[in-house]
Design a protein around this motif. Sequence first.
Motif, PDB file in Angstrom:
ATOM      1  N   LEU A  60       0.823  -1.207   0.000  1.00  0.00           N
ATOM      2  CA  LEU A  60       0.000   0.000   0.000  1.00  0.00           C
ATOM      3  C   LEU A  60       0.863   1.265   0.000  1.00  0.00           C
ATOM      4  CD1 LEU A  60      -2.781  -1.166   2.494  1.00  0.00           C
ATOM      5  CD2 LEU A  60      -2.980  -0.931   0.008  1.00  0.00           C
ATOM      6  N   SER A  92       0.848   3.971  -2.919  1.00  0.00           N
ATOM      7  CA  SER A  92       0.603   5.393  -2.642  1.00  0.00           C
ATOM      8  C   SER A  92       1.633   6.270  -3.353  1.00  0.00           C
ATOM      9  CB  SER A  92       0.646   5.640  -1.132  1.00  0.00           C
ATOM     10  OG  SER A  92       0.536   7.022  -0.857  1.00  0.00           O
ATOM     11  N   TYR A 128      -8.669  -5.048  -6.594  1.00  0.00           N
ATOM     12  CA  TYR A 128      -7.343  -4.724  -7.134  1.00  0.00           C
ATOM     13  C   TYR A 128      -7.096  -5.385  -8.498  1.00  0.00           C
ATOM     14  CZ  TYR A 128      -6.159  -2.520  -2.708  1.00  0.00           C
ATOM     15  OH  TYR A 128      -6.132  -1.687  -1.618  1.00  0.00           O
TER      16      TYR A 128
END
Length: 638
Positions: free
Chosen positions: A266, A270, A304
């Motif tokens: 993650l 980001s 995802y």
Amino acid sequence: MINSHKSTFNNFEERLSNALRAKEISERQKIDTLEVKSYISLSSIYRDNGNVNLFLKYSHKGLKLASKINETSLLAQINKSLGYYYYDVMVDSAYYYNNKAEKLFRGLKDKFNTAVVLLDISILQRIDKDYTGSELTSVEGLSLLDQLDETEGVKKYKSYFYNNLGIVFKELSQWEESIKYNNRALDIKKQLQGNNKATIDNQKNNIANVYKNSKDYDLALEYYNELLSRKNLINDRPDFYAMVLDNYAHTLYLSKNLEQLPGLYLKALSVSDTIDDVYNNIILNLHLAEYYNDLNKKDSAKYYAYKAKGISKEFSKDTYLESLLVLSKIEKDSIAVKYYDAYIELNDSLIKNERSIRNKFTRIQYETDKIEEENIQIAKERMWLLIISVVVILASFLLYLVVTQRNKNKELQFIQKQQETNEEIYNLMLSQNESIEEARTQEKKRISEELHDGVLGRLFGTRLSLDSLNMGTTADAIKTRGEYIVELKTIEEDIRKVSHELNTDFVSGSGFIDIIKTLVETQTLAYGLHYNFEHDGTINWDGVSNKKKIHIYRIIQESLHNIYKHANATQVSISFKLKNNVICLIMTDNGSGFDVNKAKSGIGLKNMNSRIKEINGIINITSEKNIGTKVTIEVPIP
């Protein structure tokens, strides 16, 4: 040419201004080589500025002109530039231009640039999964670089070849070979001058990827940790940081070490979203989908996976194919089958496309080799044509020399005979002149003696007699006798004067006219012609060179001969006049006449023209049928 390299100029406008000025000058001066160089410079500037249309425009203009003037080095340079541009745009075009550039550089025996182009070709082959071709091309490029001095440029491109071989052997699952070439690339990069931290880090990431794929997770994690420990890496190279962090997280996932997951994924996602890194974004979404699917969190896995599929559909067929495979594992039943079928269909299509591209590469290489062979054959034919042409030209030149020399020899022989003849005439003229002068001198001497010894003696006796009679005393007698005595003295002085002048050579120069007159009398008598001869007594023949006298003599002789032989004349007139220090000889006859234009090639007229040319004279011939011919010759005295 004005330098437009960006190391010299700090901004686009300045570089462009100078390059355009260079183009204008080279086009105005029509210097083709400089014109091509200006096009190359402009195309480079527009490429750096992202103006693709103008880059292609000037590249192709340069290519056309360089082909026209056969500037091989510039042709190679332009093809190399076009190959580099098409690298990310159109693979077959990139291969086409690189292949042409490679052949041109090889023909120039430019080993370094040949190797540079071979590197691009080897990477194109690897991208299209022609791993064997990529390996062979890389080895060939390395062998060329091994023949050169170890400069910075040579070492840098060796590291690139080793890096490509490392990737090729990784794709072939030959882990030891891959590690070997990756380490060679890394060792060279550490030796290069300047700041090479980024390229060294890239190489270490490649090594870590090989260890990850070979399931040596500990070594892979060791390399990834070393890279992630770099201070400010996230700020300096956020895309690289996100990629390494994803690789690190994925290695943990493969090694079943899930403690830091999905946090690392993650975090990397980001960073990728922040810098809009599409490729890493797709890979991270696929890794997260796999991760959540293993945890049986289907909703997150699907989220995802579909996100990866949506992004990759317009970005990359390879990542889109992988997203289809992941969805076929996440979904169930018919949906899973649908994605798996789509995966199979796309995979087959990609394999066919890769095979087609490889075949196209082979065809392009074959056609390029064939063109090269044809060019070599044409060059050979041109060489033989040149050799034959040179031989023919040399043979013609030698033949010309032989013929010219023969003509010169004949001309020299003719001049020599003419000179001998002229000498004979001159000697004859001198001999005749001496005879005339001798006769003239004897005659003058005889007259002088007669006047002096005869008449003058008698007059002297008479004067004495009268002088004795002067004793008379009458006035008339004395006066008469005195008058007779004075008159006799006058006669005595006149006779003395005549006697003195006769004994002097006062007819200087008149001998040439006598010679001409003798010639005319002799020739006309032999030819049965009546003649009229006139000459201007003011002509100073002593001031005329013997050469001119001889040629005038021969011209008159030749003219009389032509009148006898061709004219059927009965009368000929010859006259000499002096006009403005120019001797004018005019000869006329009452013969049958002739066509002057048709007779110009006759030997007689050629000889006369040749003689006139020798003494810087002018000849003019006019003739009328059944009326006669007039020959006018003008010869300057000096």
